[in-house]
Design a protein around this motif. Structure first.
Motif, short mmCIF file in Angstrom:
data_model
loop_
_atom_site.label_atom_id
_atom_site.label_comp_id
_atom_site.label_asym_id
_atom_site.label_seq_id
_atom_site.Cartn_x
_atom_site.Cartn_y
_atom_site.Cartn_z
N CYS A 24 33.84 32.57 39.47
CA CYS A 24 34.66 33.77 39.34
C CYS A 24 35.16 33.86 37.90
O CYS A 24 35.69 32.90 37.36
N CYS A 64 39.40 33.52 38.24
CA CYS A 64 40.09 32.28 38.67
C CYS A 64 39.20 31.05 38.53
O CYS A 64 39.63 29.94 38.80
N CYS A 100 35.44 36.48 42.87
CA CYS A 100 35.40 35.82 44.18
C CYS A 100 36.08 36.65 45.26
O CYS A 100 35.80 36.48 46.43
N SER A 101 37.00 37.55 44.87
CA SER A 101 37.81 38.24 45.85
C SER A 101 38.26 39.58 45.29
O SER A 101 38.11 39.84 44.09
N CYS A 123 40.85 39.09 42.50
CA CYS A 123 40.29 38.77 41.19
C CYS A 123 39.57 39.98 40.59
O CYS A 123 39.60 40.21 39.39
ZN LIG Z 1 38.53 34.50 41.72
#
Ligand SMILES: [Zn+2]
Length: 326
Positions: free
Chosen positions: A127, A130, A193-194, A197
């Protein structure tokens, strides 16, 4: 054992080279015997079956090595000795051979290409925000359209680092020209990743784009007189704000630059002042290559504008590669 299939030839520059290097009256540095002995170059050639023979190797590579050694001191080929012979090579250089080359850090990238690939691998599998490792399937790519894709042409298919602050940067990938992503208008993509993020990356890139679109530069330009002149060694004077802006834009995305200025002296004479600073600048190339450090004095003449602001009128910058012992 991380054994490299290479034979190494170590080259030492001898007195005729030193005399040639010091024959230029261009204010450049002097090549001393100590420096020549201290900064030797190692050339790697293919490993041979039987024990490598120095004479045979030099017969094959002397011209290439000669040119490389001359270019290290003088880029301009016109300044090289024109008639280069094998006898001359032997007089100018000492050579030693080593046929066992062992890499003690095999996990580290060995070449510039390796470093680029390692960066690319990281940008694809972690990512960008993060730094969490992402499996091949899940996660998402956050894409952006670049205002001026051409400016990053040399990074197509490679990573691009955006600086958040002096300690941190995030790495994205400039999509290859012929890729589906580029066709869809995504010139720069980041792995996220999400959704949290993704949001952070979107806000960061928006800020970065604003800054490169002229935000930060505009603020810097406000600190200069319209007819500002920048003086520096080995280049013509840079005249005016526009020239500074163009030079700054040309550098964007190529290096991440960190710098500090230590003010040594300021004197004010009515609407004029001068200022002596000691600058230290570290340039981190975007490709992840080793950073370089420049240091030295700068002397600026400042003038006061009608509305009472101080602006740079003349600036002489004498920073040079840092040669102080580490
Ligand atoms: Zn992330």
């Amino acid at each position: 054992m991380p054994f490299l299939y290479r034979t190494a030839v170590t080259i030492t520059r001898k007195q005729p080279y030193i005399d040639w290097a010091n024959s230029f009256d261009d204010g450049g540095p002097e090549l001393t015997r100590e420096l020549a002995d201290d900064r030797r170059t190692i050339y790697l050639v293919a490993e041979s079956d039987d024990r490598a023979n120095l004479r045979t190797l030099l017969d094959e590579y002397w011209e290439e090595i000669f040119e490389e050694e001359l270019a290290m001191w003088m880029e301009e080929e016109d300044d090289w000795p024109a008639a280069r012979t094998r006898e001359m090579f032997d007089a100018w250089f000492g050579a030693e051979i080593t046929d066992t080359v062992i890499d003690l850090v095999p996990e580290q990238p060995l070449t510039e290409t390796d470093a680029e690939l390692a960066d690319l691998n990281e940008a694809l599998h972690f990512c960008a925000w993060c730094e969490l490792e992402i499996e091949a399937g899940p996660g998402r790519f956050v894409g952006f359209k670049l205002e001026d894709r051409d400016r990053f042409a040399d990074r197509a298919g490679l990573t691009l680092s955006l600086r958040i602050n002096p300690e941190r940067s995030v790495m994205g990938i400039v999509t290859p020209d012929d890729s589906e992503e580029a066709a869809n208008g995504d010139d720069l993509v980041f792995r996220a990743c999400s959704s949290r993020c993704e949001k952070a990356i979107r806000s960061l890139v928006a800020t970065w784009m604003q800054a490169t679109a002229g935000g930060d530069l505009a603020r810097v330009l406000e600190l200069m007189a319209a007819d500002v002149v920048f003086l520096g060694p080995g280049r013509p004077p840079m005249r005016g704000k526009d020239a500074f802006a163009a030079a700054t834009r040309a550098m964007e995305g190529k290096n991440r630059i960190e710098g500090t200025a230590e003010t040594k002296e300021v004197r004010v004479f009515g609407d004029w002042a001068y200022c002596w600073n000691h600058l230290t600048v570290t340039m981190h190339p975007a490709g992840g290559a080793a950073p370089s450090r420049l240091t030295g004095p700068a002397l600026s003449v400042l003038s006061k504008t009608a509305d009472g602001r101080w602006v740079i009128f003349r600036d002489a910058n004498m920073i040079a590669p840092d040669r102080s012992p580490e």
